[in-house]
Design an enzyme around this catalytic site. Structure first.
Site, PDB file in Angstrom:
ATOM      1  N   THR A 186     -18.996 -33.380  11.437  1.00  0.00           N
ATOM      2  CA  THR A 186     -17.902 -33.026  10.541  1.00  0.00           C
ATOM      3  C   THR A 186     -16.607 -33.212  11.316  1.00  0.00           C
ATOM      4  OG1 THR A 186     -19.328 -31.293   9.589  1.00  0.00           O
ATOM      5  CG2 THR A 186     -17.008 -31.185   9.027  1.00  0.00           C
ATOM      6  N   ILE A 233     -24.742 -30.252  -1.406  1.00  0.00           N
ATOM      7  CA  ILE A 233     -23.375 -29.845  -1.091  1.00  0.00           C
ATOM      8  C   ILE A 233     -23.434 -28.809   0.034  1.00  0.00           C
ATOM      9  CG2 ILE A 233     -21.264 -28.761  -1.946  1.00  0.00           C
ATOM     10  CD1 ILE A 233     -22.133 -29.693  -4.762  1.00  0.00           C
ATOM     11  N   THR A 287     -18.188 -26.638  11.759  1.00  0.00           N
ATOM     12  CA  THR A 287     -19.076 -27.792  11.831  1.00  0.00           C
ATOM     13  C   THR A 287     -20.477 -27.308  12.196  1.00  0.00           C
ATOM     14  OG1 THR A 287     -19.624 -29.819  13.068  1.00  0.00           O
ATOM     15  CG2 THR A 287     -18.258 -28.198  14.201  1.00  0.00           C
ATOM     16  N   LYS A 297     -24.811 -26.714  10.475  1.00  0.00           N
ATOM     17  CA  LYS A 297     -25.703 -26.698   9.313  1.00  0.00           C
ATOM     18  C   LYS A 297     -25.052 -25.882   8.201  1.00  0.00           C
ATOM     19  CE  LYS A 297     -29.372 -27.895   7.156  1.00  0.00           C
ATOM     20  NZ  LYS A 297     -30.743 -27.491   7.391  1.00  0.00           N
TER      21      LYS A 297
END
Length: 314
Positions: free
Chosen positions: A176, A205, A227, A229
């Site tokens: 991310t 999402i 950033t 899971k």
């Protein structure tokens, strides 16, 4: 005049040091530096924290070295589904897009959603159509595809077939980008953008477009971009949790951010990290993986970037 501050991350799942050549590592660090320069140029000339975080994230969305925009991860169907959000700590206004497939810079679309004020989150074809109607750059889906992500998808599918997905490296899983900033007026802002994780279910999402989870900003408290899971970041409302520990328990930023990343999420054995800036300009960047693409600028204007433990002044 108030102190200004800026911090960025490019994901906590970075490759092992031997997986890239020194030239490739240098190129990634150079793009982190460019991201910092873009955000700092806004802050240093009296611009808003909101403009600064958007400028910093756009640079990383345009770089193939990070999992956002160009170079984003591929889902199980071999497609890109992009997420982004942005939040203004001054007003608590926010905007986000999810499952976008054709927006070159999703963070710009998230900003437009916020400014329109008719919604906080737009998803799927509606997000793409909104961005196009707003005159933002629209691209063909294969614009986002890089050879590295194609290989990562293949590797993850092999792991799944062999039942070894849990052993996949952080780089094979996710990544991310994000930015947090404090401007001279004392306002805070946060922005985050991602392609999700490699081989994610179509339509999944994560936390990035969820305000309070992957992105949160509140004046007088802090701004956070996460950033890791995303499912766990949603469950723990990570961004809001960090802010709450500061606001209600009186913890400083380093303690609050470290508690969430290093303790609250530890039982789940997931890769996680964040960057955050407090109202006093202090910065925290905890992570529990081997490394995290990250960078920050001191109040004296010194630029630093890092991938693993070694920090480079640039």
């Amino acid at each position: 005049m108030n102190r200004i501050a800026l911090a960025i991350h490019g994901g906590c799942g970075v490759m092992a040091k031997l997986d890239l050549s020194e030239e490739e590592w240098a190129a990634a660090r150079a793009d982190l530096h460019r991201s910092l320069q873009a955000g700092w140029a806004v802050l240093d000339t009296g611009g808003s924290a909101l403009d600064a975080v958007q400028a910093a994230v756009v640079v990383m969305e345009n770089s193939p070295h990070f999992n956002a925009g160009y170079g984003a991860a591929l889902n199980t169907d071999g497609e890109h589904e992009l997420d982004a959000s942005i939040m203004d700590g001054r007003t608590l206004e926010a905007g986000a897009v999810t499952l976008a497939k054709r927006i070159r810079n999703p963070i710009k679309a998230a900003r437009r959603v916020m400014e329109k004020g008719e919604a906080v989150l737009l998803g799927g074809p509606a997000a793409d159509a909104f961005a196009q109607a707003e005159g933002l750059d629209i691209v063909e889906p294969d614009y986002f595809t890089t050879e590295r992500r194609v290989k990562a998808l293949a590797a993850m599918k092999e792991h799944v077939a062999a039942g070894t997905a849990i052993k996949a490296s952080e780089a094979e899983k996710h990544g991310t980008v994000g930015a947090v900033a404090l401007d001279r007026a004392g306002h805070l802002a946060a922005a985050t953008s991602t392609g999700g994780y490699n081989n994610k279910p179509a339509g999944r999402i994560g936390d990035t477009p969820i305000v309070g989870a992957g992105t949160y900003a509140r004046d007088g408290v802090c701004a956070v971009s996460g950033t890791g899971k995303g499912e766990f970041f949603i469950r723990y409302a990570v961004g809001h949790e960090v802010a709450s520990r500061i606001n209600y328990l009186g913890e400083d930023l380093e303690k609050a951010a470290g508690k969430v990343i290093m303790e609250d999420l530890k039982p789940h054995n997931i890769g996680a990290g964040l960057v955050a800036v407090a109202a006093d300009g202090s910065i925290a960047a905890p992570y529990n993986t081997d490394g995290m693409f990250r960078g920050w600028v001191t109040s004296e204007g010194q630029f630093f970037v890092a991938t693993h433990s070694k920090v480079f002044e640039v």
